[in-house]
Design a protein around this motif. Structure first.
Motif, PDB file in Angstrom:
ATOM      1  N   GLN A  64       0.791  -1.225   0.193  1.00 54.82           N
ATOM      2  CA  GLN A  64       0.161  -0.111   0.099  1.00 54.82           C
ATOM      3  C   GLN A  64       0.894   1.362  -0.006  1.00 54.82           C
ATOM      4  O   GLN A  64       0.588   2.085  -0.534  1.00 54.82           O
ATOM      5  CB  GLN A  64      -0.922   0.077   1.151  1.00 54.82           C
TER       6      GLN A  64
ATOM      7  N   SER B 284       2.610   1.677  -3.349  1.00 51.78           N
ATOM      8  CA  SER B 284       1.849   2.387  -4.328  1.00 51.78           C
ATOM      9  C   SER B 284       1.397   3.664  -4.290  1.00 51.78           C
ATOM     10  O   SER B 284       1.210   4.295  -5.129  1.00 51.78           O
ATOM     11  CB  SER B 284       0.400   1.364  -4.138  1.00 51.78           C
ATOM     12  N   ILE B 285       1.041   4.165  -3.054  1.00 50.85           N
ATOM     13  CA  ILE B 285       0.654   5.457  -2.790  1.00 50.85           C
ATOM     14  C   ILE B 285       1.833   6.555  -3.321  1.00 50.85           C
ATOM     15  O   ILE B 285       1.523   7.311  -3.904  1.00 50.85           O
ATOM     16  CB  ILE B 285       0.335   5.636  -1.328  1.00 50.85           C
TER      17      ILE B 285
ATOM     18  N   VAL C 236       2.026   6.605  -7.079  1.00 53.18           N
ATOM     19  CA  VAL C 236       0.949   7.426  -7.492  1.00 53.18           C
ATOM     20  C   VAL C 236       1.378   8.590  -7.669  1.00 53.18           C
ATOM     21  O   VAL C 236       1.154   9.493  -8.430  1.00 53.18           O
ATOM     22  CB  VAL C 236      -0.360   7.021  -6.848  1.00 53.18           C
TER      23      VAL C 236
ATOM     24  N   ARG D  75      -6.492   6.936  -4.523  1.00 52.01           N
ATOM     25  CA  ARG D  75      -7.251   5.519  -4.306  1.00 52.01           C
ATOM     26  C   ARG D  75      -7.654   5.013  -5.881  1.00 52.01           C
ATOM     27  O   ARG D  75      -7.290   3.842  -6.251  1.00 52.01           O
ATOM     28  CB  ARG D  75      -7.987   5.483  -3.538  1.00 52.01           C
TER      29      ARG D  75
ATOM     30  N   ARG E  93      -6.271   5.883  -8.572  1.00 52.59           N
ATOM     31  CA  ARG E  93      -5.141   5.535  -9.291  1.00 52.59           C
ATOM     32  C   ARG E  93      -4.202   4.197  -8.913  1.00 52.59           C
ATOM     33  O   ARG E  93      -3.140   3.659  -9.378  1.00 52.59           O
ATOM     34  CB  ARG E  93      -4.169   6.583  -9.598  1.00 52.59           C
ATOM     35  N   MET E  94      -4.881   3.698  -7.746  1.00 51.73           N
ATOM     36  CA  MET E  94      -4.030   2.382  -7.364  1.00 51.73           C
ATOM     37  C   MET E  94      -4.641   1.208  -7.940  1.00 51.73           C
ATOM     38  O   MET E  94      -5.733   1.091  -8.090  1.00 51.73           O
ATOM     39  CB  MET E  94      -4.167   2.568  -5.823  1.00 51.73           C
TER      40      MET E  94
ATOM     41  N   GLN F 238      -7.832  -2.039  -4.132  1.00 50.64           N
ATOM     42  CA  GLN F 238      -7.599  -0.732  -3.547  1.00 50.64           C
ATOM     43  C   GLN F 238      -7.384  -0.680  -2.078  1.00 50.64           C
ATOM     44  O   GLN F 238      -8.658  -1.274  -1.689  1.00 50.64           O
ATOM     45  CB  GLN F 238      -8.636   0.263  -4.288  1.00 50.64           C
TER      46      GLN F 238
ATOM     47  N   ILE G  47      -4.951   5.392   3.501  1.00 46.40           N
ATOM     48  CA  ILE G  47      -4.410   6.435   2.647  1.00 46.40           C
ATOM     49  C   ILE G  47      -4.161   7.548   3.337  1.00 46.40           C
ATOM     50  O   ILE G  47      -2.887   8.291   3.625  1.00 46.40           O
ATOM     51  CB  ILE G  47      -5.152   6.626   1.369  1.00 46.40           C
TER      52      ILE G  47
END
Lengths: 138, 138
Positions: free
Chosen positions: B19, B22-23, B26, B40, B42-43, B47, B53
DNA sequence: TTTGTTGCAAAGGGTTTGCAGGAGA
DNA sequence: TCTCCTGCAAACCCTTTGCAACAAA
């Protein structure tokens, strides 16, 4: 800028109500941005509901009589506009007193930033925080 | 500023999770401030929940890897910090692209405002909005 | 194995909306 | 009288919190 009166209310197509006069008086009487709750707390009984205050502040902002500011605590506060045209606010972090300042000299800085960034700058927003004269002395 | 990696996460005492990576990816991949929902969206699936987040962005801001900005619609958005130290953002009102700019020349303006207001200025916040080079051409 | 993270659901807080009753003009 | 305005309650939306299950180290 002169303080909004019953006359200005009527001129703006707004009815003169005790609630409106009272909100304007409260904002007139202080140089500190207030939250909606704070405005209500300073109003005489019977205090209006929060929706009434929100709705009226919306009108006042539209008329240019007030401005909403987001402090560093990200709470929405409202202040009376005391000058016309573009200006900024400097707020005392100790006592909360807020004064309006002009844009003096900022234009040349914006010009430099424009050149440096390749952007054409249309609007800007400047918030200043510090300590006011009174609080420095103490 | 180099992009935060697994190594920086560990160095900050944070565990490396899919997570988090990934954040960061992005945010790395765009130069436009994003809301939490937009991040979110774009993940890749699955998700994470919004609380995840929010909690991670809090960490990233604390580490100086990201910044939160309040646009003129007063929605909270987050951007990757690409430079160290104090800076401002100029955002294109057409395409949303945002770049960081330094404080060049602003200090002297602050000095003038300080004198004019009698305040000692401690902090300031400047947000710039305009049109970027690409959008001007079109 | 230990402890930080995530997911889910629910709580929270500030702001907005809907609507009936009330009051300016 | 005719609208606009207010009050109340409820809806909303975004953000945060609590807690059990999970996964990084």
């Amino acid at each position: 800028m002169t303080s909004p009166t019953s006359h200005s209310l009527r001129a703006a197509g707004l009815r003169v109500t005790p609630q409106r006069r009272s909100i304007l008086e409260v904002m007139e009487a202080t140089d500190r941005p207030l939250t909606v709750e704070e405005i209500r707390a300073r109003m005489a009984d019977p205090q209006p509901g929060l929706p009434t205050i929100y709705r009226n502040l919306e009108h006042f902002v539209q008329q240019g009589w007030a401005e909403s500011l987001l402090g560093h605590d990200q709470a929405m506060r409202f202040v009376r506009c005391r000058s016309e045209g573009h200006h900024h606010h400097i707020q005392c972090e100790t006592c909360g007193r807020t004064v309006e300042v002009g844009c003096c000299g900022l234009e040349s800085v914006l010009g430099e930033l424009q050149t440096a960034s390749g952007f054409q700058i249309n609007r800007h927003q400047l918030q200043l925080f510090g300590t006011c004269g009174n609080c420095i002395q103490e």
